[in-house]
Design an enzyme around this catalytic site. Structure first.
Site, mmCIF file in Angstrom:
data_model
loop_
_atom_site.group_PDB
_atom_site.id
_atom_site.type_symbol
_atom_site.label_atom_id
_atom_site.label_comp_id
_atom_site.label_asym_id
_atom_site.label_seq_id
_atom_site.Cartn_x
_atom_site.Cartn_y
_atom_site.Cartn_z
ATOM 1 N N TYR A 254 0.836 -1.204 0.000
ATOM 2 C CA TYR A 254 0.000 0.000 0.000
ATOM 3 C C TYR A 254 0.870 1.252 0.000
ATOM 4 O O TYR A 254 0.642 2.185 -0.788
ATOM 5 C CB TYR A 254 -0.898 -0.029 1.235
ATOM 6 C CG TYR A 254 -1.929 1.073 1.314
ATOM 7 C CD1 TYR A 254 -3.175 0.913 0.735
ATOM 8 C CD2 TYR A 254 -1.654 2.266 1.984
ATOM 9 C CE1 TYR A 254 -4.137 1.914 0.815
ATOM 10 C CE2 TYR A 254 -2.607 3.271 2.071
ATOM 11 C CZ TYR A 254 -3.842 3.092 1.487
ATOM 12 O OH TYR A 254 -4.791 4.091 1.570
ATOM 13 N N LYS B 204 1.024 4.002 -3.023
ATOM 14 C CA LYS B 204 0.607 5.375 -2.764
ATOM 15 C C LYS B 204 1.773 6.353 -2.944
ATOM 16 O O LYS B 204 1.561 7.478 -3.436
ATOM 17 C CB LYS B 204 0.015 5.494 -1.361
ATOM 18 C CG LYS B 204 -1.306 4.753 -1.172
ATOM 19 C CD LYS B 204 -2.425 5.316 -2.055
ATOM 20 C CE LYS B 204 -3.777 4.735 -1.682
ATOM 21 N NZ LYS B 204 -4.885 5.281 -2.494
#
Length: 258
Positions: A153, A157
């Site tokens: 993640y 991101k």
């Protein structure tokens, strides 16, 4: 002062949570929104509720990891596609890198980074023909800082910021902008699931997870609201933001000010 233009917007991951909230915010301000999501039944129901309230809303099933799906969705919004693309689709998996299944790593990156890139690639030709376009990536505080056990993640991101910087340079010759919003925790079903999961993992109450893990790094000690994010998207899509591009907008209650 010029009259704000009415936009057509494509929002991914819009069946619920942040995506639906942004779509609702835009619809309430007179824009035409197309909600897309892997969950066809739920996203269709969400769009129907908006239509029942008098808003211009449609829904399309979209798997952002499917190039064929992307290639089919964009022309469905007209020959030049949408004026505004909101790359919001996302998911989470929490595990140490030693225990992180490769297929889950690849899926997170495919949805949040590669999917955003391929959708951007798909909408840019129409935006160039129109001479106007806005792209907003929904990043995260984890576009800027890291947390343990969220390696895929955090990597995806972080990647959105670098991607947006690059596309900002590639589109600087026309009125197209691309920016990334980086909020800290927003109270959504995804975050609720994380709260419950961390409570089980640490053997503590869910309120302790909220107070001692999620909100502790934020001097304001408050969840970011979906309404805040909708307002920022609306601003970035406006004409007055035409020279804001390749930027990240941090909405973190002071987290990164310390």
């Amino acid at each position: 002062m010029s009259t704000p233009r009415r936009l057509s917007a494509l929002v991914t991951g819009a069946a619920s949570g942040i995506g639906l909230g942004i779509a609702r915010h835009l619809a309430e301000r007179g824009h035409a929104v197309c909600l897309t999501d892997l969950d066809e039944r739920t996203v269709s129901s969400s769009a129907a509720r908006l239509r029942d309230e008098g808003f211009d809303a449609t829904a399309l099933a979209l798997d952002v990891t499917s190039q064929a799906g992307i290639d089919a969705v964009v022309p469905a919004l007209g020959p030049d596609g949408p004026d505004l693309l909101v790359n919001n689709a996302g998911l989470q998996h929490v595990a140490s890198i030693e225990d992180f299944p490769r297929e889950r790593w690849e899926l997170l990156v495919a949805v949040m980074l590669t999917g955003s890139a391929m959708l951007t690639r798909a909408v840019l030709p129409g935006m160039r023909r129109r001479g106007f376009g806005r792209i907003v990536n929904v990043g995260s505080i984890h576009s800027l800082v890291a947390s343990p056990y969220k390696s895929a993640y955090v990597a995806a991101k972080h990647g959105l910021i670098g991607f947006a910087k690059t596309i900002a340079l590639e589109t600087a010759d026309t009125d197209i902008t691309i920016n990334t919003i980086c909020p800290s925790y927003v109270r959504t079903p995804l975050v609720d699931a994380q709260i419950a999961g961390q409570a089980r993992a640490h053997g503590i109450a869910e309120q302790q997870v909220i107070d001692e893990i999620m909100l502790k790094p934020m001097p304001k000690h408050a969840f970011v609201t979906i309404e805040e994010l909708g307002g920022i998207v609306e601003f970035l899509a406006s004409d007055v933001a035409r020279n804001i591009t390749g930027q990240w907008i941090t909405v973190d209650g002071g987290w990164t000010a310390q």
